[in-house]
Structures are given as structure tokens and as C-alpha cells.
Motif scaffolding. Structure first.
Motif, mmCIF file in Angstrom:
data_model
loop_
_atom_site.group_PDB
_atom_site.id
_atom_site.type_symbol
_atom_site.label_atom_id
_atom_site.label_comp_id
_atom_site.label_asym_id
_atom_site.label_seq_id
_atom_site.Cartn_x
_atom_site.Cartn_y
_atom_site.Cartn_z
ATOM 1 N N VAL A 138 0.837 -1.199 0.000
ATOM 2 C CA VAL A 138 0.000 0.000 0.000
ATOM 3 C C VAL A 138 0.870 1.247 0.000
ATOM 4 N N ASN A 139 0.495 2.222 -0.829
ATOM 5 C CA ASN A 139 1.133 3.540 -0.817
ATOM 6 C C ASN A 139 0.328 4.456 0.107
ATOM 7 N N PRO A 140 0.842 4.780 1.302
ATOM 8 C CA PRO A 140 0.035 5.532 2.263
ATOM 9 C C PRO A 140 -0.232 6.974 1.862
ATOM 10 N N ILE A 141 0.567 7.530 0.934
ATOM 11 C CA ILE A 141 0.359 8.933 0.554
ATOM 12 C C ILE A 141 -0.148 9.079 -0.881
ATOM 13 N N GLY A 142 -0.494 7.963 -1.513
ATOM 14 C CA GLY A 142 -1.075 8.020 -2.855
ATOM 15 C C GLY A 142 -2.553 8.384 -2.787
ATOM 16 N N PRO A 143 -3.189 8.573 -3.939
ATOM 17 C CA PRO A 143 -4.595 8.990 -3.954
ATOM 18 C C PRO A 143 -5.539 7.987 -3.312
ATOM 19 N N ARG A 144 -5.167 6.696 -3.328
ATOM 20 C CA ARG A 144 -6.011 5.679 -2.703
ATOM 21 C C ARG A 144 -5.678 5.479 -1.232
ATOM 22 N N GLY A 145 -4.615 6.129 -0.766
ATOM 23 C CA GLY A 145 -4.139 5.893 0.590
ATOM 24 C C GLY A 145 -5.143 6.247 1.665
ATOM 25 N N VAL A 146 -5.980 7.272 1.424
ATOM 26 C CA VAL A 146 -6.934 7.668 2.456
ATOM 27 C C VAL A 146 -7.922 6.539 2.755
ATOM 28 N N TYR A 147 -8.260 5.772 1.742
ATOM 29 C CA TYR A 147 -9.175 4.641 1.942
ATOM 30 C C TYR A 147 -8.425 3.412 2.448
ATOM 31 N N ASP A 148 -7.315 3.092 1.783
ATOM 32 C CA ASP A 148 -6.558 1.895 2.166
ATOM 33 C C ASP A 148 -6.091 1.970 3.615
ATOM 34 N N GLU A 149 -5.511 3.103 3.985
ATOM 35 C CA GLU A 149 -4.967 3.222 5.338
ATOM 36 C C GLU A 149 -6.071 3.373 6.381
ATOM 37 N N ALA A 150 -7.204 3.956 6.002
ATOM 38 C CA ALA A 150 -8.336 4.010 6.935
ATOM 39 C C ALA A 150 -8.784 2.600 7.304
#
Length: 326
Positions: A138-150
């Protein structure tokens, strides 16, 4: 006395189907939703029932439910790329603060809590198919990171409450699910293809269309979640359909189903878009005696009939019109 269950995100796609299932199983159901992405039309048929209650509430704020509570199903979250690009802060808050509030309520009530995690915790996976033991890419600062890391944080804090406060928990990792009550223009591939076909537009594929997904019909998913809740198992479990298909092949199946004669066009692949997605469901088969039953052919037909039944203005509605916040 009837068992009481709180379903956050209860007016959403999956939440509303869960409301139906637990009403049918004889539970008293409390649905909670602030309608950022949910829709009251999904649950309005339940309003006349004395066993059903709806609260319009943002679960990132303190949650109060009077009386006993046996179960909490935490399904409140934006769930598509358009969602978390448009409302990234709300996406993070509902995964962090919302989950914290639900866990505090579960602790206070002595309730079992099931959280809706996702295959997105695996990111763009380097292991295929994905097992529950895989930690992800997972890329925590990529555009999908807000969902993935949540979702990853949601799993972490839930396990912490289980370990340190002895809260009874369940963790379901949901793979791509589809069916009636999906938002037609929510940005995900399958409803997007249907929407483009209904509007007579070209079908748009991102990248070369070779990226794969594994689509599970909603009825099968709800059955898996129901079995997991009652199982007593506290570690993550993948629930999804291992029948993998490329998005190019999916688009062609939808063209055949709808009779649409438009062509397929291509756009650049979004950043961090997963190249492969397929669940290993060994645990679900072994622990829950569960596996999907509805074929993709049958599920797509049912979904198409639902989308086609929507008022024509829904076919052309812009995604931004689904949002009540900025």
C-alpha cells in the motif's frame, strides 16, 4: 427478547442489504447513516416496521444508543475512488474516529462488533491470490491511501480493543461486490460500464484493461457476513468470489448483456490501481462452510435489471450530485 443490532452505513449499498437480512432473521435493527453516500430509498421499505429504527447521525461524533445492544456492524464508509477523491478527510475520519466510537459503544454494551474491511488493505498486491496472512503493498500517501490506510487502521484499532478490552470482534475483508442498490455513477468499473451502456456512450477502460477483479454478488456476500458474525472467529476472513476476470473481458460481457453497440476506449491507468485482485477463500470455506453460489452471468443480469429500472435521470446524474458535503 429480540437481539438488537446496530448497522452503521445502514442506508448504503451493503448496509441496506444487511438491514433486510437481519430483519428477516428476527432481529431488531437500528440503521445509522449520515447520507453522504447512502440513500434513504434503500431502506424506506423498512420504515413501517416496529423492529426497524433509523438515525441520521455522523458516527465520527459520539454515538448514543439507549438500551441493550447485542451486535454492531460497522459499514459506514465511502467506498469508491470517486468517494475518497472527493471526500478524503471524511473517509479517513469515519475509518479512524468512527471506528473508535463504535468500539467504545461495543465495549460499553458488551456487544460483538464486526467491521467491514476490504481487499484494499492488500493494495496493489505482490501475492496472488491474496490470503489473509498477506500484509499488503500500500502507498500511504497516494490517492487511494486515504481509503486503504483508513481500513488498515480500522483493523488495527479493532484488534487492539479485542486484545486489551476483550471486545468480541469480527473482521471481514470484502472483495469487489455488486448488485442492486449500487450507485450507478459511483466510479467503480462495473456500474460505470452499465451506466455508459445505458446512456449509449463508449465503454471506458483504464490502462489496457488487463487488470483483474473478482466480483461477488451481494446476496452471497451478505450470507458470508452473517455466518462470520455468528462464528466466534476473531481474525480477518476474506469474503469474495475467486472467479477472476479482466476488466476488458467484463466490459465485453456487459456489452453482450445490454446489447450496446458502442466501442471500447482507453484512458491512462490511475495511480496505484491494483493490477490483480483475487481472494483466497480457504478460511471462509473451512470456518464458515461458505462459498459464493450466484454465477456472474446471473448476477450481472439481476444488476442490469435493477439499473435499467431506475428513472432515466439517474442514468445521467453526475457523480458530484451524490454528495451532500464539500
Amino acid at each position: 427478547m429480540k437481539k438488537r443490532i446496530l448497522i452503521t452505513g445502514g442506508a448504503g449499498f451493503l448496509g441496506s442489504h444487511l438491514c433486510d437480512r437481519f430483519i428477516n432473521e428476527g432481529y431488531e435493527v437500528i440503521a445509522m447513516d449520515n447520507l453522504i453516500t447512502g440513500d434513504l430509498r434503500n431502506i424506506e421499505h423498512l420504515f413501517p416496521l416496529k423492529e426497524f429504527t433509523y438515525y441520521n447521525h455522523d458516527i465520527t461524533k459520539f454515538i448514543h444508543i439507549p438500551g441493550k445492544l447485542d451486535y454492531i456492524l460497522h459499514f459506514a464508509s465511502p467506498a469508491s475512488p470517486i468517494d475518497y477523491l472527493k471526500i478524503p478527510i471524511q473517509t479517513l475520519k469515519v475509518g479512524a474516529m468512527g471506528t473508535h466510537n463504535c468500539l467504545g459503544l461495543a465495549k460499553a454494551k458488551g456487544a460483538t462488533m464486526l467491521i467491514a474491511s476490504t481487499s484494499e488493505v492488500y493494495g496493489d498486491p505482490l501475492v496472488h491470490p491474496q490470503t489473509e496472512e498477506y500484509w499488503g503493498n500500500v502507498n500511504p500517501i497516494g490517492p487511494r491511501g486515504v481509503y486503504d490506510e483508513a481500513k488498515r487502521y480500522m483493523e488495527s484499532i479493532t484488534m487492539a480493543y479485542h486484545t486489551y478490552h476483550n471486545v468480541d470482534i469480527r473482521i471481514v475483508r470484502i472483495f469487489n461486490t455488486y448488485g442492486p442498490r449500487m450507485r450507478l455513477n459511483d466510479g467503480r468499473a462495473l456500474p460505470a460500464f452499465f451506466g455508459q451502456a445505458l446512456r449509449g456512450e463508449d465503454i471506458v477502460l483504464f490502462g489496457d484493461g488487463s487488470q483483474t477483479r473478482s466480483f461477488c454478488y451481494v446476496d452471497d456476500l451478505i450470507e458470508g457476513i452473517y455466518r462470520l458474525l455468528l462464528s466466534g472467529y476473531t481474525l480477518p476472513v476474506n469474503i469474495g468470489n475467486p472467479s477472476e476476470i479482466s476488466l476488458r473481458d467484463l466490459s465485453e460481457e456487459i456489452l453482450d448483456l445490454t446489447g450496446h453497440t458502442g466501442k471500447i476506449t482507453y484512458k491512462p491507468l490511475p495511480k496505484d490501481d491494483p493490477k490483480q485482485r483475487q481472494p483466497d477463500i480457504t478460511k471462509a470455506r473451512t470456518l464458515l462452510n461458505w462459498e459464493p453460489k450466484v454465477s456472474r452471468e446471473e448476477g450481472l443480469q439481476r444488476t442490469y435489471e435493477y439499473f435499467r429500472s431506475l428513472p432515466p435521470e439517474e442514468w445521467v446524474k453526475s457523480p458530484k450530485e451524490f454528495y451532500s458535503v464539500k
